[in-house]
Every structure is written in C-alpha cells, then in structure tokens.
Design a protein around this motif. Structure first.
Motif, PDB file in Angstrom:
ATOM      1  N   ILE A  98     -43.063  -2.116 -20.680  1.00 19.22           N
ATOM      2  CA  ILE A  98     -41.506  -0.686 -20.576  1.00 19.22           C
ATOM      3  C   ILE A  98     -39.939  -1.667 -20.990  1.00 19.22           C
ATOM      4  CG2 ILE A  98     -40.048   0.731 -20.015  1.00 19.22           C
ATOM      5  CD1 ILE A  98     -42.949   1.798 -18.082  1.00 19.22           C
ATOM      6  N   THR A  99     -39.355  -1.395 -21.974  1.00 22.30           N
ATOM      7  CA  THR A  99     -38.062  -2.466 -21.832  1.00 22.30           C
ATOM      8  C   THR A  99     -37.417  -1.490 -21.287  1.00 22.30           C
ATOM      9  OG1 THR A  99     -39.197  -4.046 -23.936  1.00 22.30           O
ATOM     10  CG2 THR A  99     -36.718  -3.998 -23.456  1.00 22.30           C
ATOM     11  N   VAL A 100     -36.617  -1.695 -20.635  1.00 17.94           N
ATOM     12  CA  VAL A 100     -35.503  -0.926 -20.481  1.00 17.94           C
ATOM     13  C   VAL A 100     -34.033  -1.471 -20.483  1.00 17.94           C
ATOM     14  CG1 VAL A 100     -34.199   0.345 -18.185  1.00 17.94           C
ATOM     15  CG2 VAL A 100     -36.686   0.487 -18.597  1.00 17.94           C
ATOM     16  N   THR A 101     -33.200  -1.186 -21.258  1.00 15.32           N
ATOM     17  CA  THR A 101     -32.003  -2.175 -21.267  1.00 15.32           C
ATOM     18  C   THR A 101     -30.526  -1.112 -20.537  1.00 15.32           C
ATOM     19  OG1 THR A 101     -32.427  -2.308 -23.490  1.00 15.32           O
ATOM     20  CG2 THR A 101     -29.857  -2.860 -23.019  1.00 15.32           C
ATOM     21  N   LYS A 102     -30.081  -2.370 -19.887  1.00 19.52           N
ATOM     22  CA  LYS A 102     -29.088  -1.843 -18.652  1.00 19.52           C
ATOM     23  C   LYS A 102     -27.560  -2.115 -19.045  1.00 19.52           C
ATOM     24  CE  LYS A 102     -30.263  -4.782 -14.868  1.00 19.52           C
ATOM     25  NZ  LYS A 102     -28.996  -5.525 -14.773  1.00 19.52           N
ATOM     26  N   ARG A 103     -26.557  -1.479 -18.339  1.00 19.84           N
ATOM     27  CA  ARG A 103     -25.329  -2.559 -18.659  1.00 19.84           C
ATOM     28  C   ARG A 103     -24.455  -2.159 -17.674  1.00 19.84           C
ATOM     29  NH1 ARG A 103     -26.179  -0.103 -23.531  1.00 19.84           N
ATOM     30  NH2 ARG A 103     -25.434  -1.396 -25.265  1.00 19.84           N
ATOM     31  N   SER A 104     -24.822  -2.420 -16.387  1.00 14.08           N
ATOM     32  CA  SER A 104     -24.509  -2.703 -15.135  1.00 14.08           C
ATOM     33  C   SER A 104     -25.610  -3.231 -14.329  1.00 14.08           C
ATOM     34  CB  SER A 104     -24.470  -1.241 -14.870  1.00 14.08           C
ATOM     35  OG  SER A 104     -25.349  -0.663 -14.330  1.00 14.08           O
ATOM     36  N   TRP A 105     -25.145  -3.392 -12.870  1.00 11.34           N
ATOM     37  CA  TRP A 105     -25.394  -4.209 -11.794  1.00 11.34           C
ATOM     38  C   TRP A 105     -27.581  -3.892 -11.997  1.00 11.34           C
ATOM     39  CZ3 TRP A 105     -22.940  -6.249  -7.477  1.00 11.34           C
ATOM     40  CH2 TRP A 105     -22.065  -6.931  -7.425  1.00 11.34           C
ATOM     41  N   ALA A 107     -30.724  -1.594 -12.318  1.00  9.70           N
ATOM     42  CA  ALA A 107     -31.641  -0.621 -13.659  1.00  9.70           C
ATOM     43  C   ALA A 107     -31.956   0.682 -13.710  1.00  9.70           C
ATOM     44  CB  ALA A 107     -33.050  -1.677 -12.988  1.00  9.70           C
ATOM     45  N   PHE A 108     -31.315   1.629 -12.188  1.00 11.27           N
ATOM     46  CA  PHE A 108     -31.471   2.971 -12.000  1.00 11.27           C
ATOM     47  C   PHE A 108     -30.109   3.533 -13.083  1.00 11.27           C
ATOM     48  CE2 PHE A 108     -35.216   1.680  -9.274  1.00 11.27           C
ATOM     49  CZ  PHE A 108     -36.171   2.856  -9.756  1.00 11.27           C
ATOM     50  N   TYR A 109     -28.956   2.790 -12.820  1.00 13.55           N
ATOM     51  CA  TYR A 109     -28.144   3.734 -13.374  1.00 13.55           C
ATOM     52  C   TYR A 109     -27.610   3.465 -14.953  1.00 13.55           C
ATOM     53  CZ  TYR A 109     -23.356   4.845 -13.741  1.00 13.55           C
ATOM     54  OH  TYR A 109     -22.064   5.300 -14.292  1.00 13.55           O
ATOM     55  N   GLY A 110     -27.631   4.906 -15.382  1.00 16.49           N
ATOM     56  CA  GLY A 110     -27.502   4.617 -17.180  1.00 16.49           C
ATOM     57  C   GLY A 110     -28.980   4.270 -17.377  1.00 16.49           C
ATOM     58  N   THR A 111     -29.827   4.555 -17.454  1.00 18.13           N
ATOM     59  CA  THR A 111     -31.142   3.873 -17.846  1.00 18.13           C
ATOM     60  C   THR A 111     -32.107   5.386 -17.960  1.00 18.13           C
ATOM     61  OG1 THR A 111     -32.207   3.475 -16.010  1.00 18.13           O
ATOM     62  CG2 THR A 111     -30.638   1.811 -16.987  1.00 18.13           C
ATOM     63  N   ASP A 112     -33.158   4.868 -18.318  1.00 22.02           N
ATOM     64  CA  ASP A 112     -34.418   6.184 -18.388  1.00 22.02           C
ATOM     65  C   ASP A 112     -35.851   5.247 -17.750  1.00 22.02           C
ATOM     66  OD1 ASP A 112     -35.243   3.842 -20.259  1.00 22.02           O
ATOM     67  OD2 ASP A 112     -36.370   5.737 -21.713  1.00 22.02           O
ATOM     68  N   LEU A 113     -35.440   4.086 -16.534  1.00 25.72           N
ATOM     69  CA  LEU A 113     -36.381   3.944 -15.642  1.00 25.72           C
ATOM     70  C   LEU A 113     -36.815   5.086 -14.961  1.00 25.72           C
ATOM     71  CD1 LEU A 113     -37.910   1.439 -14.955  1.00 25.72           C
ATOM     72  CD2 LEU A 113     -35.957   0.909 -13.293  1.00 25.72           C
ATOM     73  N   ASP A 114     -35.705   5.874 -13.997  1.00 24.66           N
ATOM     74  CA  ASP A 114     -36.778   6.192 -13.319  1.00 24.66           C
ATOM     75  C   ASP A 114     -37.807   8.068 -13.892  1.00 24.66           C
ATOM     76  OD1 ASP A 114     -36.842   7.712 -10.991  1.00 24.66           O
ATOM     77  OD2 ASP A 114     -35.698   9.571 -11.167  1.00 24.66           O
ATOM     78  N   LEU A 115     -37.074   7.980 -15.590  1.00 22.32           N
ATOM     79  CA  LEU A 115     -37.883   8.873 -15.795  1.00 22.32           C
ATOM     80  C   LEU A 115     -39.079   7.699 -16.563  1.00 22.32           C
ATOM     81  CD1 LEU A 115     -38.577  11.352 -17.818  1.00 22.32           C
ATOM     82  CD2 LEU A 115     -36.940  10.298 -19.456  1.00 22.32           C
ATOM     83  N   GLN A 116     -39.352   6.773 -16.951  1.00 20.35           N
ATOM     84  CA  GLN A 116     -40.368   6.159 -17.270  1.00 20.35           C
ATOM     85  C   GLN A 116     -41.475   5.540 -16.076  1.00 20.35           C
ATOM     86  OE1 GLN A 116     -40.984   4.950 -20.191  1.00 20.35           O
ATOM     87  NE2 GLN A 116     -39.107   5.222 -21.599  1.00 20.35           N
ATOM     88  N   LEU A 117     -41.014   5.178 -14.831  1.00 20.34           N
ATOM     89  CA  LEU A 117     -42.176   5.676 -14.076  1.00 20.34           C
ATOM     90  C   LEU A 117     -42.514   6.759 -13.681  1.00 20.34           C
ATOM     91  CD1 LEU A 117     -39.771   2.836 -11.836  1.00 20.34           C
ATOM     92  CD2 LEU A 117     -42.037   2.828 -13.302  1.00 20.34           C
TER      93      LEU A 117
END
Length: 196
Positions: A98-105, A107-117
């Motif tokens: 799974i690749t998650v792209t972030k724009r801040s420090w 990995a959860f804020y503003g990404t779909d990481l929580d949803l993917q997990l």
C-alpha cells in the motif's frame, strides 16, 4: 517496555524511505542501514501475508502546497530535484504493498492511511523510517490516538540528530507502545499465526 506480542493483524508502516530523505546525513544509523533493516522487515511481513505500507512525503515542485505557518528553520530554496520523493528501489515495486502519500510530517493527517488499515482489520502497526523524531514520531502519536497498538522498530529508524532519535526512542515511544529491534519483530512475527 520491550515488545511482548504482535497482533495477528499487524501492518508494517515505513515512513519516508525515499530518495532525498535516505540520502541525507543521519544518526545513529545511516539511511542505507535503515533501508536494509526495512527491507528485512518488509520481506518478513510480505512472507507472512501481512500488510506493508510505504509512506512518502511529497510537495509541488514550487513548494506551494507545503504546510503553512512560521518556522525558525527556513525551507530549502529553489525547486525540488526530480525524483526526490520516489520510494527507494530496494522497497518499491511490490504490487501488494500500500502506498500512502502525505504532505505533512505524520502519515495519518490528510491521507487514507487509517482507512487502508481498518479495511484490512489491522490493530497494530510496526513503524520504521526517517526521521525518528519527525515523521516516525508524528505517525506513532497519531496511531496511538487512533487506537492502534504501536511498535516502533528502533534500529530501523534514524534521525538528522542522534539526540533527537534517542529522545523519541527512550522517552516518547515507551509511552505509546512497546519498542523492539528488527530481529525481535521478525522473531515474533514468525511465531504469530499468519493471516488467512
């Protein structure tokens, strides 16, 4: 507290192991040492049928989408070099990752990481990457706040400053979960029932 167990639904989350980040001077481990341990962890997790998440940070070449706010350390001047945000070759190219792209420090804020997990039933995350006190710690704090069991792989991360790394490893991470080395995590993973 040293790691005691891994949930049967544990994911490996690798933070910012991308070209420009890995190439920077780091301590107490080099970027190459961290990548080598991350490759070991990723191989073990893939072999166990457990999710591997590759988190990368990116920004527009002109930096116009960088987080706003005043800081005492200025952002690097000029455009970012081509390929700076590409995941290192040793970790890239596995279709099940799974690749998650972030724009801040973190990995959860503003990404779909929580949803993917959560879609995969994940209850625990093993964290590694660069930099310990920035991207990894931010992600560890958010994972804890989201209710995940958190296990930082302390020898599979490094920082721009050895003291910052030690502060995270010795003072922050023990408040968020159980810490472990790469070898300890791989050993526990081998004794954990594989996902079906």
């Amino acid at each position: 507290m040293p790691v005691t167990t891994l949930d049967t639904t544990t994911a490996l989350v690798l933070i910012d192991l991308q070209n420009a980040v890995v190439a920077r001077p780091a301590a107490p481990y080099t970027g190459a040492e961290v990548v080598a341990r991350a490759v070991e962890l990723a191989g073990a997790f893939r072999g166990h049928g457990a999710p591997v998440v590759l988190v990368r940070v990116t920004a527009r070449p002109d930096g116009s989408d960088a987080p706003q706010g005043r800081t005492e350390i200025p952002r690097p001047p000029g455009p970012l070099p081509s390929g700076w945000d590409t995941i290192v070759e040793d970790l890239a190219g596995h279709p099940g990752d799974i690749t998650v792209t972030k724009r801040s420090w973190g990995a959860f804020y503003g990404t779909d990481l929580d949803l993917q997990l959560r879609r995969r039933g994940v209850t625990q995350v093993v964290l590694a990457g660069i930099a310990t006190s920035i991207g990894v710690e931010s992600t560890a704090r958010a994972a804890h706040e989201h209710g995940y069991n958190v296990t930082p792989a302390t020898d599979a991360m490094t920082d721009l400053n050895a003291q910052a790394h030690l502060n995270s490893v010795e003072r922050v991470f023990p408040l968020l979960g159980e810490t472990a080395t790469t070898a300890e995590i791989i050993g526990l993973l081998a004794r954990t029932r594989p996902r079906s």
